[in-house]
Design a protein around this motif. Structure first.
Motif, short mmCIF file in Angstrom:
data_model
loop_
_atom_site.label_atom_id
_atom_site.label_comp_id
_atom_site.label_asym_id
_atom_site.label_seq_id
_atom_site.Cartn_x
_atom_site.Cartn_y
_atom_site.Cartn_z
N ALA A 36 0.79 -1.23 0.00
CA ALA A 36 0.00 0.00 0.00
C ALA A 36 0.82 1.27 0.00
O ALA A 36 0.32 2.32 -0.41
CB ALA A 36 -0.94 -0.01 1.21
N MET B 180 -4.55 -2.87 1.88
CA MET B 180 -5.58 -2.61 2.90
C MET B 180 -6.18 -3.91 3.43
O MET B 180 -6.46 -4.05 4.62
CB MET B 180 -6.69 -1.73 2.32
CG MET B 180 -6.33 -0.26 2.22
SD MET B 180 -6.03 0.49 3.83
CE MET B 180 -4.24 0.72 3.75
N GLU C 124 -7.49 11.31 0.10
CA GLU C 124 -8.02 10.50 -0.99
C GLU C 124 -7.12 9.29 -1.24
O GLU C 124 -5.92 9.44 -1.46
CB GLU C 124 -8.14 11.33 -2.26
CG GLU C 124 -8.75 10.57 -3.42
CD GLU C 124 -8.91 11.44 -4.66
OE1 GLU C 124 -9.30 10.90 -5.71
OE2 GLU C 124 -8.61 12.65 -4.56
N PRO C 125 -7.69 8.09 -1.22
CA PRO C 125 -6.86 6.89 -1.43
C PRO C 125 -6.60 6.66 -2.92
O PRO C 125 -7.45 6.96 -3.76
CB PRO C 125 -7.74 5.77 -0.86
CG PRO C 125 -9.14 6.25 -1.11
CD PRO C 125 -9.10 7.75 -0.96
N TRP D 268 -6.72 5.12 6.40
CA TRP D 268 -7.66 4.17 5.81
C TRP D 268 -7.59 2.82 6.51
O TRP D 268 -8.62 2.13 6.63
CB TRP D 268 -7.40 4.04 4.31
CG TRP D 268 -7.91 5.22 3.56
CD1 TRP D 268 -7.19 6.26 3.04
CD2 TRP D 268 -9.28 5.51 3.29
NE1 TRP D 268 -8.02 7.18 2.45
CE2 TRP D 268 -9.31 6.75 2.59
CE3 TRP D 268 -10.49 4.86 3.56
CZ2 TRP D 268 -10.49 7.34 2.16
CZ3 TRP D 268 -11.67 5.44 3.13
CH2 TRP D 268 -11.67 6.66 2.45
N ALA E 262 0.81 5.90 -1.69
CA ALA E 262 0.10 6.71 -0.70
C ALA E 262 1.06 7.11 0.40
O ALA E 262 2.00 6.37 0.72
CB ALA E 262 -1.08 5.95 -0.12
N VAL F 234 -2.04 8.77 5.02
CA VAL F 234 -3.21 8.28 4.28
C VAL F 234 -3.36 6.78 4.47
O VAL F 234 -4.47 6.26 4.70
CB VAL F 234 -3.07 8.62 2.78
CG1 VAL F 234 -4.15 7.91 1.95
CG2 VAL F 234 -3.17 10.13 2.58
N LEU F 235 -2.25 6.06 4.40
CA LEU F 235 -2.29 4.61 4.58
C LEU F 235 -2.83 4.25 5.97
O LEU F 235 -3.74 3.41 6.08
CB LEU F 235 -0.88 4.05 4.40
CG LEU F 235 -0.67 2.54 4.40
CD1 LEU F 235 0.62 2.22 3.65
CD2 LEU F 235 -0.55 1.98 5.81
N PHE G 59 -2.91 -0.92 -3.66
CA PHE G 59 -3.39 -0.29 -2.43
C PHE G 59 -4.52 -1.12 -1.82
O PHE G 59 -4.59 -1.29 -0.59
CB PHE G 59 -3.88 1.13 -2.73
CG PHE G 59 -4.23 1.91 -1.48
CD1 PHE G 59 -3.24 2.53 -0.73
CD2 PHE G 59 -5.55 2.02 -1.07
CE1 PHE G 59 -3.56 3.24 0.42
CE2 PHE G 59 -5.88 2.74 0.07
CZ PHE G 59 -4.88 3.35 0.82
#
Length: 298
Positions: free
Chosen positions: A39, A227, A216-217, A51, A43, A47-48, A223
């Motif tokens: 991921a 997740m 924003e992913p 989420w 990003a 952000v990582l 990614f």
């Protein structure tokens, strides 16, 4: 005779429970590397982590509200404080240190010394005194971790505060883990407490992400795979089993299993990313296994 047979079966199950839970925790704990590897290519760390914690909290929320005792504000606040320590500071601190160019191998080594800090803190905070055998096992396990990590160690050119942040994050997580075992107010069902910890982390990581430019992913396959790994294995499996073990066993027994995370992480890297295995890894794994066995038997 029936009672005797039942006692024998119960004893056998109880003896098998610790290695079973430890194995599950090691799988989950070490799998965080896989999720981050997938991921983090597209990003930022904020952000990582946003989420990861948001998805974990949202998935757990309906179960936390529907099953278990009613969640009251007086119980939520201590859980939020624990979430700040064990999720935001622990995960965010290591991530920020890596962003500041602290070598990943050094960060991993310091994070894997959490069990040593927990063992040292368990006596003054909980009165759980380690035996001579357990201290010997701890020393052997630490030696095994050093052997496994030796090839990837370097000191880099990061600012001094970033190295301090790495050590501080490790110590905060160790303190939080010991306090969780010692405080009855934190003994909420695992799915409820993990939900609160995740959502607390999501709010704080979200603030950090907005400050850096947005949340924003990236809509990519890598990614998404990352997740799935981070939510299902590195969060649900690792944290849930870890919290359960802290209820059932001494801090020394729980923390000893974490020493096996570095060699298992390298096995993940070999299987999924074709990273080479070195003789030092197998030697370190063998040494660590001896140390973990001595510590858990103490």
């Amino acid at each position: 005779m029936a009672t005797l047979s039942t006692d024998i079966v119960g004893t056998s199950r109880s003896r098998l429970l610790l290695p079973l839970l430890a194995t599950l925790m090691i799988i989950g704990w070490s799998s965080g590397f896989v999720g981050i590897r997938y991921a983090s290519e597209e990003a930022s760390v904020a952000v990582l982590l946003f989420w990861r914690t948001l998805l974990s909290g949202i998935i757990l929320l309906p179960f936390a509200l529907a099953f278990g005792p009613r969640i009251r504000l007086s119980a939520v606040l201590p859980q939020m404080a624990f979430g700040v320590m064990a999720v935001f500071i622990y995960l965010g601190g290591f991530a920020l240190a890596i962003e500041q160019r602290v070598p990943t191998g050094l960060v991993a080594l310091i994070s894997d010394l959490v069990p040593l800090a927990m063992a040292a803190l368990s006596q003054p905070l909980l009165g759980e005194r380690l035996s001579g055998r357990q201290w010997l096992g701890t020393a052997i396990a630490v030696t095994g971790v050093l052997i496994v990590s030796f090839d990837s160690l370097s000191f880099g050119a990061a600012p001094l505060w970033a190295y301090g942040l790495t050590i501080g994050s490790m110590l905060v997580f160790a303190v939080a883990s010991v306090l969780r075992r010692g405080k009855a107010s934190l003994n909420m069902p695992v799915h409820q407490s993990l939900c609160i910890h995740s959502l607390t982390g999501a709010v704080l990581f979200g603030i950090c992400g907005l400050y850096q430019g947005g949340l924003e992913p990236p809509l990519t396959r890598e990614f998404a795979i990352g997740m799935v790994w981070l939510v299902l294995l590195a969060t649900f499996l690792a944290y849930a089993v870890y919290y359960t073990m802290l209820r059932l066993y001494t801090v020394a027994q729980v923390s000893a299993a974490i020493y096996l995370s570095p060699p298992v992480t390298m096995l993940w890297a070999w299987m999924l990313f074709s990273e080479p295995l070195t003789p030092a890894m197998f030697i370190g794994l063998a040494v660590t296994l001896v140390g973990v066995w001595l510590t858990s038997r103490g």
